[in-house]
Design a protein around this motif. Structure first.
Motif, PDB file in Angstrom:
ATOM      1  N   ASP A 284       3.789 -12.155 -16.055  1.00  0.00           N
ATOM      2  CA  ASP A 284       3.916 -13.373 -15.247  1.00  0.00           C
ATOM      3  C   ASP A 284       4.975 -13.119 -13.958  1.00  0.00           C
ATOM      4  N   VAL A 285       6.087 -12.596 -14.111  1.00  0.00           N
ATOM      5  CA  VAL A 285       6.845 -12.200 -13.274  1.00  0.00           C
ATOM      6  C   VAL A 285       7.572 -10.804 -13.463  1.00  0.00           C
ATOM      7  N   ILE A 286       7.388 -10.051 -12.230  1.00  0.00           N
ATOM      8  CA  ILE A 286       8.217  -8.767 -12.175  1.00  0.00           C
ATOM      9  C   ILE A 286       9.496  -9.011 -11.158  1.00  0.00           C
ATOM     10  N   LEU A 287      10.503  -8.351 -11.665  1.00  0.00           N
ATOM     11  CA  LEU A 287      11.795  -8.486 -10.816  1.00  0.00           C
ATOM     12  C   LEU A 287      11.973  -6.770 -10.520  1.00  0.00           C
ATOM     13  N   VAL A 288      12.026  -6.501  -9.422  1.00  0.00           N
ATOM     14  CA  VAL A 288      12.473  -4.967  -8.764  1.00  0.00           C
ATOM     15  C   VAL A 288      13.041  -5.066  -7.743  1.00  0.00           C
ATOM     16  N   ARG A 289      14.393  -5.551  -7.984  1.00  0.00           N
ATOM     17  CA  ARG A 289      15.241  -5.869  -6.892  1.00  0.00           C
ATOM     18  C   ARG A 289      16.475  -4.775  -6.452  1.00  0.00           C
ATOM     19  N   ASN A 290      16.480  -4.420  -5.480  1.00  0.00           N
ATOM     20  CA  ASN A 290      17.528  -3.756  -4.901  1.00  0.00           C
ATOM     21  C   ASN A 290      17.521  -2.258  -5.498  1.00  0.00           C
ATOM     22  N   VAL A 291      16.080  -1.810  -5.586  1.00  0.00           N
ATOM     23  CA  VAL A 291      15.947  -0.339  -5.786  1.00  0.00           C
ATOM     24  C   VAL A 291      14.923   0.386  -4.849  1.00  0.00           C
ATOM     25  N   LEU A 292      14.045  -0.544  -4.226  1.00  0.00           N
ATOM     26  CA  LEU A 292      13.125   0.095  -3.413  1.00  0.00           C
ATOM     27  C   LEU A 292      13.871   0.734  -2.132  1.00  0.00           C
ATOM     28  N   ILE A 293      14.842   0.093  -1.772  1.00  0.00           N
ATOM     29  CA  ILE A 293      15.767   0.677  -0.501  1.00  0.00           C
ATOM     30  C   ILE A 293      16.058   1.863  -0.694  1.00  0.00           C
ATOM     31  N   TYR A 294      16.061   2.501  -1.978  1.00  0.00           N
ATOM     32  CA  TYR A 294      16.582   3.849  -2.152  1.00  0.00           C
ATOM     33  C   TYR A 294      15.217   4.759  -2.069  1.00  0.00           C
ATOM     34  N   PHE A 295      14.009   4.140  -1.958  1.00  0.00           N
ATOM     35  CA  PHE A 295      12.651   5.322  -1.841  1.00  0.00           C
ATOM     36  C   PHE A 295      12.544   5.320  -0.495  1.00  0.00           C
ATOM     37  N   ASP A 296      11.424   6.580   0.033  1.00  0.00           N
ATOM     38  CA  ASP A 296      10.854   6.441   1.379  1.00  0.00           C
ATOM     39  C   ASP A 296       9.814   5.704   1.373  1.00  0.00           C
ATOM     40  N   PRO A 297       9.234   5.195   2.535  1.00  0.00           N
ATOM     41  CA  PRO A 297       8.285   4.171   2.589  1.00  0.00           C
ATOM     42  C   PRO A 297       6.724   4.517   1.698  1.00  0.00           C
ATOM     43  N   PRO A 298       6.480   5.903   1.754  1.00  0.00           N
ATOM     44  CA  PRO A 298       5.460   5.954   0.817  1.00  0.00           C
ATOM     45  C   PRO A 298       5.538   5.784  -0.759  1.00  0.00           C
ATOM     46  N   THR A 299       6.633   5.957  -0.961  1.00  0.00           N
ATOM     47  CA  THR A 299       7.222   6.039  -2.639  1.00  0.00           C
ATOM     48  C   THR A 299       7.225   4.406  -2.881  1.00  0.00           C
ATOM     49  N   GLN A 300       7.685   3.600  -1.620  1.00  0.00           N
ATOM     50  CA  GLN A 300       7.969   2.178  -1.830  1.00  0.00           C
ATOM     51  C   GLN A 300       6.516   1.611  -2.093  1.00  0.00           C
ATOM     52  N   LYS A 301       5.580   1.877  -1.185  1.00  0.00           N
ATOM     53  CA  LYS A 301       4.230   1.514  -1.206  1.00  0.00           C
ATOM     54  C   LYS A 301       3.388   1.571  -2.572  1.00  0.00           C
ATOM     55  N   ALA A 302       3.567   2.841  -3.180  1.00  0.00           N
ATOM     56  CA  ALA A 302       3.218   3.224  -4.459  1.00  0.00           C
ATOM     57  C   ALA A 302       3.707   2.701  -5.769  1.00  0.00           C
ATOM     58  N   VAL A 303       4.871   2.575  -5.442  1.00  0.00           N
ATOM     59  CA  VAL A 303       5.492   1.656  -6.651  1.00  0.00           C
ATOM     60  C   VAL A 303       5.106   0.172  -6.655  1.00  0.00           C
ATOM     61  N   VAL A 304       4.999  -0.409  -5.582  1.00  0.00           N
ATOM     62  CA  VAL A 304       4.653  -1.690  -5.558  1.00  0.00           C
ATOM     63  C   VAL A 304       3.243  -2.208  -5.792  1.00  0.00           C
ATOM     64  N   GLN A 305       2.536  -1.062  -5.324  1.00  0.00           N
ATOM     65  CA  GLN A 305       0.986  -1.315  -5.706  1.00  0.00           C
ATOM     66  C   GLN A 305       1.108  -1.109  -7.319  1.00  0.00           C
ATOM     67  N   ARG A 306       1.644  -0.258  -7.793  1.00  0.00           N
ATOM     68  CA  ARG A 306       1.507  -0.059  -9.430  1.00  0.00           C
ATOM     69  C   ARG A 306       2.122  -1.203 -10.118  1.00  0.00           C
ATOM     70  N   LEU A 307       3.111  -1.892  -9.859  1.00  0.00           N
ATOM     71  CA  LEU A 307       3.893  -3.035 -10.151  1.00  0.00           C
ATOM     72  C   LEU A 307       2.883  -3.940 -10.324  1.00  0.00           C
ATOM     73  N   ALA A 308       2.233  -4.178  -9.002  1.00  0.00           N
ATOM     74  CA  ALA A 308       1.172  -5.634  -8.716  1.00  0.00           C
ATOM     75  C   ALA A 308       0.151  -5.501  -9.788  1.00  0.00           C
ATOM     76  N   GLY A 309      -0.199  -4.177 -10.067  1.00  0.00           N
ATOM     77  CA  GLY A 309      -1.430  -3.957 -11.146  1.00  0.00           C
ATOM     78  C   GLY A 309      -1.248  -4.466 -12.710  1.00  0.00           C
ATOM     79  N   HIS A 310       0.472  -4.947 -12.557  1.00  0.00           N
ATOM     80  CA  HIS A 310       0.622  -5.279 -14.089  1.00  0.00           C
ATOM     81  C   HIS A 310       0.788  -6.733 -14.284  1.00  0.00           C
ATOM     82  N   LEU A 311       0.736  -7.302 -13.079  1.00  0.00           N
ATOM     83  CA  LEU A 311       0.818  -8.919 -12.910  1.00  0.00           C
ATOM     84  C   LEU A 311      -0.545  -9.482 -13.060  1.00  0.00           C
ATOM     85  N   ARG A 312      -0.261 -10.689 -13.785  1.00  0.00           N
ATOM     86  CA  ARG A 312      -1.424 -11.700 -14.014  1.00  0.00           C
ATOM     87  C   ARG A 312      -1.889 -12.202 -12.630  1.00  0.00           C
TER      88      ARG A 312
END
Length: 295
Positions: free
Chosen positions: A236-264
């Motif tokens: 229902d809810v995923i918290l991924v706070r204050n970690v993406l800032i340590y990734f480069d933009p391509p990694t940020q995009k890939a991580v967010v897309q994978r996380l979104a795939g686990h949400l209702r």
């Protein structure tokens, strides 16, 4: 005597230099950490890395950072030291009720919205995931908010998953023991209900999350830059706070897309306040600062 003193001074200087972290070794550590975790270490982190390496070298009875890096990168010691290097490179900074507005939004907006969409007459189970859980404070904060809401009604069950790349942080989070000073941000009513205090006379006052809350929360080690996540796809809810800032933009995009795939469908992804621009740049629909509705 003077010549001997000069020789001794030179030896001390050489020994001191031998114990420090060279540019080459810092570069090797940065490359390894980025490849393994997606985190880019900056030179501002160099002193902290060097201090941690000297501490680890002392445990292993090595002379310093230079000998430690030689053992790890040149003498086949990397496999045994991976967990220590990752723990050293990750920030592991979190607090109870950090960025309080997110938990207020969870309580007043997200939770009522979720419950309103579920059929009446049943006790439903809500799932939350703290995807960079560190020492567990974020996951337990979410659990406190959910438990207090369930106690007020309408009744529902919930489960909170906390994951982190650091095995040491996962162990600390599972233990759920914290210095008493850490829970000052927790509202007094929740503090009294969900924490046990150490017995009087302890050298440092400690608290522990009560068992009835701990049973709703579990922790596991997981790397966000992995190709897939062994997590349910109806969160229902995923918290991924204050970690993406340590990734480069391509990694940020890939991580967010994978996380979104686990949400209702209609689930919420919550980023740190400073990461709101990341979600907006990826075209996510923002509900509040750092809070995005997916689908």
């Amino acid at each position: 005597m003077a010549g001997r003193a000069q020789l001794q001074d030179g030896a001390d200087t050489a020994a001191t230099h031998a114990g420090r972290l060279s540019d080459r070794d810092f570069s090797r550590i940065c490359t390894f950490i980025h490849e393994r975790t997606g985190i880019r270490l900056t030179h501002s982190k160099r002193l902290r890395i060097e201090t941690g390496l000297r501490r680890r070298a002392s445990v292993l009875r090595l002379s310093g950072a230079e000998e430690y890096c030689r053992m790890v990168f040149d003498e086949g010691g990397l496999a045994e030291e991976v967990a220590h290097l990752i723990h050293l490179a990750t920030t592991n900074k979190t607090d109870f009720f950090r960025e309080r507005a997110h938990f207020d939004f969870l309580e007043t907006r997200i939770l009522p919205e979720i419950l309103a969409t579920r059929p009446a007459g049943r006790i439903h189970r809500l799932k939350m995931w703290s995807a960079a859980a560190s020492n567990g404070a974020e996951a337990y904060t979410a659990a406190m908010v959910l438990a207090a809401a369930a106690a007020r009604g309408p009744r529902f069950d919930f489960a909170v998953l906390g994951t982190d790349i650091s095995a040491e942080m996962v162990a600390d989070a599972t233990r759920a023991v914290y210095p008493a000073s850490w829970i000052e941000p927790v509202p007094p009513a929740l503090r009294e209900r969900y924490f046990m205090r150490s017995q009087a006379g302890a050298s440092e006052p400690l608290v522990r999350i009560v068992p009835e809350l701990r049973r709703h929360v579990r922790f596991a080690r997981m790397n966000l830059v992995g190709a897939s996540y062994p997590v349910d796809r109806d969160v229902d809810v995923i918290l991924v706070r204050n970690v993406l800032i340590y990734f480069d933009p391509p990694t940020q995009k890939a991580v967010v897309q994978r996380l979104a795939g686990h949400l209702r469908p209609g689930g919420h992804l919550i980023l740190g306040h400073t990461e709101a621009a990341v979600g907006s740049a990826l075209g996510l629909r923002q509900c509040a600062t750092g809070i995005f509705r997916i689908g």
